[in-house]
Design a protein around this motif. Structure first.
Motif, short mmCIF file in Angstrom:
data_model
loop_
_atom_site.label_atom_id
_atom_site.label_comp_id
_atom_site.label_asym_id
_atom_site.label_seq_id
_atom_site.Cartn_x
_atom_site.Cartn_y
_atom_site.Cartn_z
N TYR A 155 0.82 -1.21 0.00
CA TYR A 155 0.00 0.00 0.00
C TYR A 155 0.86 1.26 0.00
N ASP A 156 2.05 1.18 0.60
CA ASP A 156 2.98 2.33 0.57
C ASP A 156 3.34 2.63 -0.88
N ASN A 157 3.75 1.58 -1.61
CA ASN A 157 4.21 1.75 -3.00
C ASN A 157 3.09 2.25 -3.91
N ALA A 158 1.88 1.76 -3.66
CA ALA A 158 0.77 2.12 -4.55
C ALA A 158 0.19 3.49 -4.23
N ASP A 159 0.61 4.08 -3.13
CA ASP A 159 0.13 5.40 -2.72
C ASP A 159 -1.37 5.41 -2.43
N VAL A 160 -1.86 4.28 -1.92
CA VAL A 160 -3.25 4.20 -1.50
C VAL A 160 -3.30 4.63 -0.03
N PRO A 161 -4.21 5.58 0.31
CA PRO A 161 -4.22 6.09 1.69
C PRO A 161 -4.79 5.11 2.70
N MET A 162 -4.11 3.98 2.87
CA MET A 162 -4.56 3.04 3.89
C MET A 162 -4.20 3.62 5.25
N LEU A 163 -4.94 3.19 6.25
CA LEU A 163 -4.73 3.70 7.60
C LEU A 163 -3.27 3.52 8.05
N THR A 164 -2.68 2.42 7.62
CA THR A 164 -1.27 2.14 7.99
C THR A 164 -0.33 3.21 7.44
N VAL A 165 -0.70 3.79 6.29
CA VAL A 165 0.16 4.78 5.65
C VAL A 165 -0.12 6.18 6.20
N THR A 166 -1.41 6.52 6.34
CA THR A 166 -1.76 7.90 6.72
C THR A 166 -1.65 8.15 8.23
N HIS A 167 -2.07 7.20 9.04
CA HIS A 167 -2.09 7.42 10.49
C HIS A 167 -1.08 6.57 11.25
N GLY A 168 -0.35 5.75 10.53
CA GLY A 168 0.67 4.95 11.20
C GLY A 168 0.18 3.59 11.62
N ARG A 169 1.10 2.74 11.91
CA ARG A 169 0.79 1.35 12.22
C ARG A 169 0.25 1.19 13.63
N ARG A 170 0.68 2.08 14.55
CA ARG A 170 0.15 2.03 15.92
C ARG A 170 -1.36 2.32 15.90
N ALA A 171 -1.72 3.37 15.15
CA ALA A 171 -3.14 3.76 15.04
C ALA A 171 -3.96 2.62 14.43
N THR A 172 -3.36 1.91 13.47
CA THR A 172 -4.08 0.79 12.82
C THR A 172 -4.35 -0.32 13.84
N ARG A 173 -3.36 -0.60 14.66
CA ARG A 173 -3.54 -1.62 15.70
C ARG A 173 -4.66 -1.21 16.67
N ASN A 174 -4.70 0.07 17.03
CA ASN A 174 -5.76 0.57 17.91
C ASN A 174 -7.13 0.43 17.25
N HIS A 175 -7.17 0.79 15.97
CA HIS A 175 -8.44 0.70 15.23
C HIS A 175 -8.93 -0.73 15.14
N ILE A 176 -8.01 -1.68 14.90
CA ILE A 176 -8.40 -3.10 14.81
C ILE A 176 -9.08 -3.52 16.11
N LEU A 177 -8.49 -3.15 17.24
CA LEU A 177 -9.06 -3.54 18.53
C LEU A 177 -10.43 -2.89 18.72
N ALA A 178 -10.53 -1.58 18.43
CA ALA A 178 -11.80 -0.87 18.64
C ALA A 178 -12.91 -1.49 17.79
N TYR A 179 -12.63 -1.75 16.52
CA TYR A 179 -13.66 -2.32 15.65
C TYR A 179 -14.00 -3.75 16.04
N THR A 180 -13.01 -4.49 16.54
CA THR A 180 -13.28 -5.87 16.95
C THR A 180 -14.20 -5.90 18.17
N VAL A 181 -14.01 -4.95 19.09
CA VAL A 181 -14.89 -4.86 20.26
C VAL A 181 -16.32 -4.55 19.82
N LEU A 182 -16.46 -3.57 18.92
CA LEU A 182 -17.79 -3.20 18.43
C LEU A 182 -18.44 -4.37 17.67
#
Lengths: 54, 313
Positions: B203-230
């Motif tokens: 996703y870095d190479n393709a320049d697609v604004p995935m959460l991992t690229v725009t907000h960082g990998r820490r934020a992605t891990r937080n998001h995974i947990l939040a969405y899994t709880v919901l």
């Protein structure tokens, strides 16, 4: 250049042509099957006809 | 004077598209999810459908899903050529041209919608048309390259099939079908973000604004947990509605406990820990997510079957 009966193109596209043929056969089967189901279940009924007498 | 010569040498045997290349445009793997969830939606509906009409409905929903996949590949050919995961797709591999994919996508979209309408009803056909539009225009053309929430909103497209299956049988939309939609909708973000964590360079190479690229990998891990709880709350709660029952609740409790455990494990890890074992926890979570969805819909199917045979009655 003429296209001979056993041209390499025929061999190359054999798989594709068979695939398209099978898809078309499948389409016919589906349309036929749906028609049979719809008609036998009475989903499509022809409008009642009235005899015109003078 | 006529010239009817045909150029038969324009493509070599290696780059000439085979039937399987055209079939690959329809994203057969995604299609299995579409077929299964639509099948569950159709069978869970209270109105029985003639088996042949039901078969055709599932087939047309699958073709519609495949058509949107072909249109997605047509639009995203530039991204697919850069990403390792998608480089072997028919267009970047040079097997099928973009124009061919576009023509196949449009033709199959129209075919699937019209035939679903004729076979079942126009509510189901309308939902299928909207799903194709949502996936191709809203997700692929607009959101995917614009916002890191692309997966969240775009996930709706993949969540529609059970609703279409339900509508094909009943001719409408109801709470039960919306719940099945919500289950897939909430499941999509953690599923894709886990993939984005271990397919990071893509996703870095393709320049697609995935959460991992725009907000960082820490934020992605937080998001995974939040969405899994919901998701866990929603999934278990659905067990107490008319689509649920003892089998569903038992399945959901076990799988959500496993899924939450996996999400917590991902949340606790940092990049160094993940690098050390080549993203083992993230890969396991991704695999579990596939089982998670199939098991939930499988349980809904069992409940519908038990209801129909009067086991719980």
């Amino acid at each position: 250049m003429s296209l001979s009966k056993q041209h390499e193109l025929h061999e190359r596209r054999f798989g594709r042509n068979v695939g398209v043929g099978l898809v078309l056969v499948g389409l016919i089967a589906i349309v036929f099957g749906l028609t049979v189901v719809k008609v036998t279940r009475g989903d499509y009924e022809t409008p009642a006809t009235q005899s015109v007498s003078q | 004077m006529t010239d009817t010569s045909i150029n038969t040498q324009s493509r070599s045997a290696e780059t000439d598209a085979q039937f399987s290349d055209y079939f690959a445009l329809l994203k057969p793997r995604v299609m299995t999810l579409v077929v299964f969830t639509a099948f569950v939606g159709l069978l869970a509906a209270p109105t029985p459908l003639h088996p042949f009409v039901g078969f055709c409905a599932i087939l047309f929903i699958a073709i519609g899903g495949g058509a949107s996949g072909a249109l997605n590949m047509w639009w995203d050919a530039d991204i697919d050529a850069v990403m390792k995961r998608t480089q072997r797709r028919p267009i970047p591999a040079g097997k099928v041209t973009g124009d061919e994919a576009f023509a196949i996508g449009i033709a199959l979209s129209a075919f699937s919608v019209v035939f679903l309408g004729l076979a079942t009803n126009w509510v189901a056909a309308g939902l299928l048309a909207f799903t194709i539009f949502f996936y191709v225009v809203i997700y692929t053309m607009w959101l995917k390259r614009w916002t890191p929430q692309n997966i969240v909103i775009g996930g709706a497209a993949g969540a529609f099939p059970p609703m279409i299956g339900w509508a094909a049988a009943t001719g409408g939309v109801s709470v039960e079908s919306v719940l099945m939609f919500c289950l897939t909708f909430m499941w999509t973000p953690p599923h894709f973000w886990a993939l984005a964590l271990f397919m990071r360079k893509d996703y870095d190479n393709a320049d697609v604004p995935m959460l991992t690229v725009t907000h960082g990998r820490r934020a992605t891990r937080n998001h995974i947990l939040a969405y899994t709880v919901l998701l866990a709350i929603l999934a278990v709660a659905a067990g107490f509605t008319s689509i649920g029952g003892p089998v569903y609740i038992a399945t959901s409790l076990v799988l959500n406990a496993m899924f939450l455990r996996g999400a917590i494990r991902i949340w606790r890890r940092d990049e160094d820990m993940s690098e050390d074992d080549n993203f083992l926890a993230e890969r396991k979570f991704f695999k579990l997510s596939l089982l998670y969805l199939f098991a939930h819909f499988g349980a809904i199917l069992i409940e519908a079957g038990l209801d129909r045979f009067g086991v719980w009655a």
